[in-house]
Design an enzyme around this catalytic site. Structure first.
Site, mmCIF file in Angstrom:
data_model
loop_
_atom_site.group_PDB
_atom_site.id
_atom_site.type_symbol
_atom_site.label_atom_id
_atom_site.label_comp_id
_atom_site.label_asym_id
_atom_site.label_seq_id
_atom_site.Cartn_x
_atom_site.Cartn_y
_atom_site.Cartn_z
ATOM 1 N N ILE A 61 35.759 37.001 11.640
ATOM 2 C CA ILE A 61 35.220 35.925 12.737
ATOM 3 C C ILE A 61 35.887 34.528 12.532
ATOM 4 C CG2 ILE A 61 33.023 35.777 11.420
ATOM 5 C CD1 ILE A 61 31.740 34.942 13.869
ATOM 6 N N SER A 62 36.541 34.038 13.402
ATOM 7 C CA SER A 62 37.161 32.781 13.221
ATOM 8 C C SER A 62 36.328 31.715 12.674
ATOM 9 C CB SER A 62 37.927 32.322 14.159
ATOM 10 O OG SER A 62 38.703 33.384 14.994
#
Ligand code: SAH
Length: 212
Positions: A61-62
């Site tokens: 997840i960024s």
């Protein structure tokens, strides 16, 4: 017990606003999406850390700041139609869906696509469509898009992505070999004319099916 709401507001202040993000709509969107619901249960207490985090299937997840930066660079406005390549957890799609009219997001790992779809539905996002499949050729059936954002990096720009932009449309993607990527913004100026600029050095997973 962590107060996630307080952690989220503090994340937006320290990690995003203080790095120079002044776009109020982007800041509001980041304040509204509960990142703790998009990370694995065991990492929930780190949901507001200033970093990317692992999710299932060796993906990530960024980092919140990068999601804010990409959403800002894409100039998302109500009514815009957006394509995201690399749904992952669905977090970035949720942020974009608060800024744009509709988000189509493609994920090649079927399990991640299914999990993200269920999660986004559960959180009430009615303007996101999660497609399970390869996004390296974009999504012809839904084109053109006002903005295309890729959460996976490629050494070259997939030609279909440029073709599927509206005139005036923005493509935001990590470009370059794995380990040496730059986030770039490509604007379709006219039918055949594109302008490209570099935003910042980044570290994204490789686009499978693109050129690595
Ligand atoms: N936006 C996500 C970050 C996902 S990481 C989030 O907010 O959580 C990038 C994702 O791109 C990974 O899940 C990976 O499986 C996916 N991906 C890589 N190549 C792809 C391709 N060709 N088509 C669709 N998804 C791809």
């Amino acid at each position: 017990m962590i107060n996630y709401q307080a952690a989220r507001l503090s994340m937006v202040d320290y990690q995003i606003a203080r790095r120079g993000m002044t776009d109020l709509a982007v800041l509001e969107a980041m304040k509204a999406v509960p990142r703790e619901k998009f990370v694995p249960e065991a990492l929930r207490d780190r949901a507001y850390d200033d970093t990317a985090l692992p999710i299932d299937n060796d993906q990530t997840i960024s980092q919140p700041y990068i999601v804010a930066l990409m959403s800002w660079a894409a100039e998302l406005k109500g009514g815009h139609k957006v394509l995201e390549i690399g749904t992952g957890s669905g977090y970035a799609a949720a942020v974009m869906a608060r800024l744009a009219g509709r988000v189509v997001t493609i994920e090649r790992i079927a399990l991640l696509a299914q999990t993200a779809r269920t999660r986004l539905h559960g959180l009430g996002y009615a303007n996101i469509e999660v497609i399970s499949g390869d996004g390296s050729a974009g999504c012809k059936a839904e084109a053109p898009f006002d903005a295309i954002l890729s959460a996976a990096g490629s050494r070259t720009v997939p030609p279909a992505w440029k073709k599927q932009l509206t005139v005036g449309g923005r493509l935001i993607m990590p470009l370059g070999p794995f380990g040496d990527q730059q986030l770039v913004k490509i604007v379709r100026k006219t039918n055949n004319d594109y302008a490209q600029k570099t935003l910042v050095a980044v570290r994204f997973v490789p686009l499978v099916g693109g050129t690595l």
